[in-house]
Design an enzyme around this catalytic site. Structure first.
Site, mmCIF file in Angstrom:
data_model
loop_
_atom_site.group_PDB
_atom_site.id
_atom_site.type_symbol
_atom_site.label_atom_id
_atom_site.label_comp_id
_atom_site.label_asym_id
_atom_site.label_seq_id
_atom_site.Cartn_x
_atom_site.Cartn_y
_atom_site.Cartn_z
ATOM 1 N N TYR A 168 7.865 -3.397 1.242
ATOM 2 C CA TYR A 168 6.887 -4.114 2.158
ATOM 3 C C TYR A 168 6.899 -5.584 1.587
ATOM 4 O O TYR A 168 7.226 -6.421 2.570
ATOM 5 C CB TYR A 168 5.498 -3.465 2.201
ATOM 6 C CG TYR A 168 4.450 -4.320 3.226
ATOM 7 C CD1 TYR A 168 4.580 -4.246 4.651
ATOM 8 C CD2 TYR A 168 3.776 -4.986 2.699
ATOM 9 C CE1 TYR A 168 3.790 -4.837 5.313
ATOM 10 C CE2 TYR A 168 2.776 -5.719 3.674
ATOM 11 C CZ TYR A 168 2.792 -5.787 5.133
ATOM 12 O OH TYR A 168 1.988 -6.322 5.586
ATOM 13 N N LYS A 172 8.479 -9.071 4.015
ATOM 14 C CA LYS A 172 7.581 -9.877 4.464
ATOM 15 C C LYS A 172 8.209 -11.474 3.873
ATOM 16 O O LYS A 172 8.126 -12.293 4.462
ATOM 17 C CB LYS A 172 6.249 -9.971 4.147
ATOM 18 C CG LYS A 172 5.447 -8.569 4.932
ATOM 19 C CD LYS A 172 5.380 -8.728 6.461
ATOM 20 C CE LYS A 172 4.630 -7.946 6.953
ATOM 21 N NZ LYS A 172 4.619 -8.181 8.475
HETATM 22 N N1 LIG Z 1 -3.701 -4.978 8.004
HETATM 23 C C1 LIG Z 1 -3.770 -5.674 6.821
HETATM 24 O O1 LIG Z 1 -4.337 -5.739 6.013
HETATM 25 C C2 LIG Z 1 -2.636 -6.532 6.936
HETATM 26 C C3 LIG Z 1 -2.363 -7.455 5.962
HETATM 27 C C4 LIG Z 1 -1.316 -8.587 5.951
HETATM 28 C C5 LIG Z 1 -0.291 -8.598 7.015
HETATM 29 N N2 LIG Z 1 -0.560 -7.591 7.988
HETATM 30 C C6 LIG Z 1 0.657 -7.551 9.052
HETATM 31 O O2 LIG Z 1 -0.078 -7.660 10.230
HETATM 32 C C7 LIG Z 1 0.495 -7.096 11.409
HETATM 33 C C8 LIG Z 1 -0.255 -5.957 12.069
HETATM 34 O O3 LIG Z 1 -1.008 -5.177 11.012
HETATM 35 P P1 LIG Z 1 -1.924 -3.880 11.475
HETATM 36 O O4 LIG Z 1 -2.576 -3.358 10.020
HETATM 37 O O5 LIG Z 1 -2.364 -4.272 12.571
HETATM 38 O O6 LIG Z 1 -0.685 -2.811 11.564
HETATM 39 P P2 LIG Z 1 -0.655 -1.270 12.078
HETATM 40 O O7 LIG Z 1 -2.169 -0.964 12.277
HETATM 41 O O8 LIG Z 1 0.082 -0.563 11.303
HETATM 42 O O9 LIG Z 1 0.069 -1.523 13.529
HETATM 43 C C9 LIG Z 1 1.307 -1.684 13.564
HETATM 44 C C10 LIG Z 1 1.776 -1.987 14.939
HETATM 45 O O10 LIG Z 1 3.130 -2.094 14.897
HETATM 46 C C11 LIG Z 1 3.705 -1.155 15.951
HETATM 47 N N3 LIG Z 1 5.200 -0.902 15.536
HETATM 48 C C12 LIG Z 1 5.578 -0.548 14.427
HETATM 49 N N4 LIG Z 1 7.214 -0.353 14.562
HETATM 50 C C13 LIG Z 1 7.252 -0.747 15.818
HETATM 51 C C14 LIG Z 1 8.554 -0.757 16.355
HETATM 52 N N5 LIG Z 1 9.915 -0.433 15.936
HETATM 53 N N6 LIG Z 1 8.437 -1.140 17.822
HETATM 54 C C15 LIG Z 1 7.360 -1.533 18.391
HETATM 55 N N7 LIG Z 1 6.224 -1.601 17.849
HETATM 56 C C16 LIG Z 1 6.259 -1.196 16.573
HETATM 57 C C17 LIG Z 1 2.840 -0.094 15.958
HETATM 58 O O11 LIG Z 1 3.051 0.574 17.170
HETATM 59 P P3 LIG Z 1 3.028 2.283 17.096
HETATM 60 O O12 LIG Z 1 1.523 2.436 17.472
HETATM 61 O O13 LIG Z 1 3.944 2.833 18.121
HETATM 62 O O14 LIG Z 1 3.394 2.735 15.726
HETATM 63 C C18 LIG Z 1 1.465 -0.849 15.827
HETATM 64 O O15 LIG Z 1 1.030 -1.308 17.100
HETATM 65 C C19 LIG Z 1 1.804 -6.100 10.675
HETATM 66 O O16 LIG Z 1 2.902 -7.108 10.746
HETATM 67 C C20 LIG Z 1 1.252 -6.354 8.958
HETATM 68 O O17 LIG Z 1 2.388 -6.307 8.385
HETATM 69 C C21 LIG Z 1 -1.494 -6.531 8.016
#
Ligand SMILES: NC(=O)c1ccc[n+]([C@@H]2O[C@H](COP(=O)([O-])OP(=O)(O)OC[C@H]3O[C@@H](n4cnc5c(N)ncnc54)[C@H](OP(=O)(O)O)[C@@H]3O)[C@@H](O)[C@H]2O)c1
Length: 271
Positions: A168, A172
């Site tokens: 991951y 990133k």
């Molecule tokens: N949460 C954290 O602590 C954190 C920290 C740093 C960075 N981030 C980054 O912030 C962003 C959002 O995080 P999050 O925690 O909200 O993520 P999440 O809850 O895991 O949701 C991921 C989203 O991406 C979509 N997705 C994944 N693969 C896809 C594809 N092939 N085509 C279209 N949509 C796709 C998922 O859709 P489905 O519902 O269809 O699976 C979901 O809507 C991510 O890029 C993550 O790496 C998160």
């Protein structure tokens, strides 16, 4: 009055971006999701009456899907898009609890997970940026934001000896370079590209962590506590999205911010 495209709008932070940004009825908000029906239903149930939301279906790992989504979005935006949030991302538990050298002892699984991470978190976003660029160039705000992670920061990894989440983190880090390369290319056109880490945000990823897995996380959490004594654990999506939007509003091409990779504080302080 602005227009927004957000990928990964089905849940987590993507949903929250869509919820917050559509509160202003003069905004046009387009959510890109893999499966349109459940999100359209959720919008109808939880955001009733927000006619400024459009849901478009696309699996961002499929080039033709993104191309079609860009065409559909252009109909809604009139071909002029202010903000693109490349939020969709893939994170997996497979690489979360062991260091890279141990994971690589299972080459087949390693390659599968690595491909999925790189395809979703990097390659898909290169196509997304490219296919939406004509609309961004005609927009007012001309802003493209990738949701990145502190895990992808080389200095932070070095200083904290972060061994976990290596695939991951690698994806990133690669995406950070992509964002900065696009920034270099489009600076002359006044397009602002940013990579912003939202902090540690509870979007359900910790729900099924076992006590044994938690024990493997513990040293990293201890390290983070030393790095940021005020760190109190994950925040909710509502405040994280507010933080990201506030960083975006403070940045500009004129101030030399395009291509910057920043935390939710707008700095290199990750927690
Ligand atoms: N949460 C954290 O602590 C954190 C920290 C740093 C960075 N981030 C980054 O912030 C962003 C959002 O995080 P999050 O925690 O909200 O993520 P999440 O809850 O895991 O949701 C991921 C989203 O991406 C979509 N997705 C994944 N693969 C896809 C594809 N092939 N085509 C279209 N949509 C796709 C998922 O859709 P489905 O519902 O269809 O699976 C979901 O809507 C991510 O890029 C993550 O790496 C998160």
């Amino acid at each position: 009055m602005s227009s927004y495209v957000i990928t990964g709008a089905s849940r987590g932070m993507g949903w929250e971006f869509m919820r917050q940004l559509s509160r202003d009825p003069s905004n046009t908000v387009i959510g890109i999701v893999r499966d349109k029906l459940p999100t359209a239903k959720r919008v109808a149930d939880e955001l009733e009456g927000r006619s400024n939301i459009t849901i478009i279906e696309a699996d961002i790992t499929k080039y033709e899907d993104i191309k079609r989504a860009a065409t559909q979005a252009a109909i809604v935006t009139g071909g002029r898009l202010d903000y693109l949030f490349a939020n969709a991302g893939q994170s997996m538990f497979w690489d979360a609890f062991e260091p890279i050298g141990i994971l690589a002892e299972q080459p087949e699984e390693f390659e599968n997970v690595f491909s999925l991470m790189m395809n979703t978190n990097v390659l898909a976003n290169i196509h997304l940026y490219t296919l939406f660029m004509p609309q961004i160039l005609k927009g007012g705000a001309k802003t493209v934001v990738n949701l990145t992670s502190a895990m992808g920061d080389v200095e932070f990894t070095k200083d904290q000896d972060l061994t976990l989440g290596s695939l991951y983190a690698t994806s990133k880090a690669a995406m950070n370079m992509v964002t900065t390369k696009f920034a270099a290319q489009y600076k002359k056109d006044n397009v602002l590209f940013l990579g912003i880490c939202p902090g540690v945000v509870n979007t359900g990823q910790f729900d099924n962590v076992t006590p044994a897995q938690m024990a493997k996380f513990k040293p990293m959490l201890d390290t983070w506590q030393q790095y940021a004594p005020d760190f109190k654990g994950p925040v909710g999506p509502e405040s994280a999205v507010g933080d990201v939007l506030s960083v975006v509003q403070k940045c500009s091409v004129e101030n030399g911010d395009s291509g910057a990779i920043l935390s939710h504080l707008g700095t290199k302080q990750w927690l």
